[in-house]
Design a protein around this motif. Structure first.
Motif, short mmCIF file in Angstrom:
data_model
loop_
_atom_site.label_atom_id
_atom_site.label_comp_id
_atom_site.label_asym_id
_atom_site.label_seq_id
_atom_site.Cartn_x
_atom_site.Cartn_y
_atom_site.Cartn_z
N ILE A 283 0.87 -1.17 0.00
CA ILE A 283 0.00 0.00 0.00
C ILE A 283 0.91 1.22 0.00
O ILE A 283 1.81 1.34 0.83
CB ILE A 283 -0.92 0.00 1.23
N VAL B 59 1.22 5.35 0.05
CA VAL B 59 0.52 6.56 0.47
C VAL B 59 1.19 7.78 -0.15
O VAL B 59 2.42 7.91 -0.12
CB VAL B 59 0.53 6.69 2.01
N TRP C 124 -2.63 2.28 -4.21
CA TRP C 124 -2.42 3.68 -3.83
C TRP C 124 -3.47 4.15 -2.82
O TRP C 124 -4.64 3.79 -2.91
CB TRP C 124 -2.47 4.58 -5.06
N LEU C 125 -3.03 4.97 -1.88
CA LEU C 125 -3.93 5.57 -0.89
C LEU C 125 -3.56 7.05 -0.74
O LEU C 125 -2.42 7.37 -0.42
CB LEU C 125 -3.82 4.85 0.46
N SER D 174 -3.46 10.33 1.18
CA SER D 174 -3.58 10.78 2.56
C SER D 174 -4.37 12.09 2.68
O SER D 174 -4.88 12.41 3.76
CB SER D 174 -2.20 10.95 3.21
N VAL E 24 -7.81 10.92 3.05
CA VAL E 24 -7.94 10.41 4.42
C VAL E 24 -8.17 11.56 5.39
O VAL E 24 -9.09 11.52 6.22
CB VAL E 24 -6.68 9.61 4.83
N TRP F 166 -9.49 2.16 5.71
CA TRP F 166 -9.30 3.45 5.05
C TRP F 166 -9.30 3.31 3.54
O TRP F 166 -9.74 4.21 2.82
CB TRP F 166 -8.02 4.12 5.54
N LEU F 167 -8.81 2.19 3.03
CA LEU F 167 -8.86 1.97 1.59
C LEU F 167 -10.29 1.99 1.07
O LEU F 167 -10.56 2.43 -0.05
CB LEU F 167 -8.19 0.64 1.23
#
Length: 290
Positions: free
Chosen positions: A81, A83, A109-110, A112, A115, A171-172
């Motif tokens: 993962i 970020v 991909w995440l 932030s 988030v 969170w994903l």
């Protein structure tokens, strides 16, 4: 919980002109590895970009091209993962990969920034830039250095996990949901008085975490069976409803501020029942049958 946070700096407005890469690997809530490289973009340096990050052609003299560093860089990301704060870095990596004819990294991909917009209501529509969020957190760093920015993005994710109780996998999913699940415009008030003769009249309910149903709908359900609904945990709170999570997620330190406050009050002798959303909905259904 393991992930890699990255950031890149570019030589000019073309996002493929990467001139510096930073990567920070986090495991079990801590920074465990750092990686930074200067990159020769094989392109010109725009004065505006240089003014922002201080990197010019002399800084990258003798540095590898993106193609030459891609193997090492992409191996750092592969299968993990990854970020980044906003979509810029992800797009830059893909555009540089296309320019230099290398395969893009195989990762998840995440963002932030997405988030942060969901973890802290005050940043839902503005103020969610890397520097501003870190200032709010009290995290100091040197902005526009790729490694420093990568570490900052990672710490934002850790703070969001601690604030909401949602882990990395949650969170994903959460970033794919709307920021305001109740729709556009001002959020409906969560406060409810509750029916005076409901089966749970006298109970005071607080909701925390990401619920499967809109928060105002959950409040209506609670009020229908007599519960008073308030936005925050106080000495009057009797029930805390937490968005569904695994038991292991609830057992760690990564809990919302409401959840932590409720536990503090419980330790002081206050009677507060902590329920998952599923348990709450079952409670509502059973109460209506009485």
């Amino acid at each position: 919980m393991e992930f890699v946070a990255i950031d890149v700096e570019t030589a000019n407005p073309d996002m493929a002109s990467i001139c510096q890469i930073g990567a920070a690997r986090f495991a079990d809530g801590a920074l465990v590895e750092e990686w930074k490289r200067y990159v020769d973009p094989k392109d010109y340096f725009h004065e505006m970009n240089v003014a922002i990050h201080g990197i010019d052609s002399s800084a990258v003299a003798g540095a590898p091209t993106f193609a030459e560093t891609a193997t090492e860089f992409h191996e750092t990301l592969s299968g993990r993962i990854v970020v980044s704060h906003t979509h810029f870095d992800r797009v830059a990596v893909h555009q540089a990969s296309n320019r230099f004819r290398v395969s893009p990294p195989n990762c998840i991909w995440l963002d932030s920034a997405k988030v942060a917009r969901r973890a802290w209501e005050k940043y839902a529509s503005r103020g969610y830039g890397l520097s501003n969020i870190c200032k709010e957190m009290g995290y100091g760093f040197k902005h526009h250095d790729a490694l420093e920015d990568a570490k900052a993005a990672g710490h934002i994710l850790l703070a969001a996990v601690a604030e909401t109780g949602l882990d990395l996998e949650a969170w994903l999913k959460r970033v794919e949901q709307p920021i305001d699940l109740d729709g556009l415009g001002p959020k409906p008030s969560i406060k409810r008085q509750g029916k005076s003769e409901g089966p749970l009249t006298g109970e005071v309910v607080v909701f925390t975490g990401a619920l499967d149903i809109p928060r105002h709908q959950a409040a209506d359900m609670a009020a229908e069976i007599g519960c008073q609904v308030t936005p925050g945990v106080t000495k009057k709170t009797t029930i805390l409803v937490v968005g569904d999570q695994d038991v292991t997620r609830l057992a760690g330190h990564a809990k919302s501020s409401k959840h932590r406050k409720a536990e503090e009050l419980i330790l002081k002798g206050q009677s507060i029942q902590i329920l998952r959303e599923t348990g709450f909905r079952e409670l509502v259904a059973l109460s209506k049958k009485q």
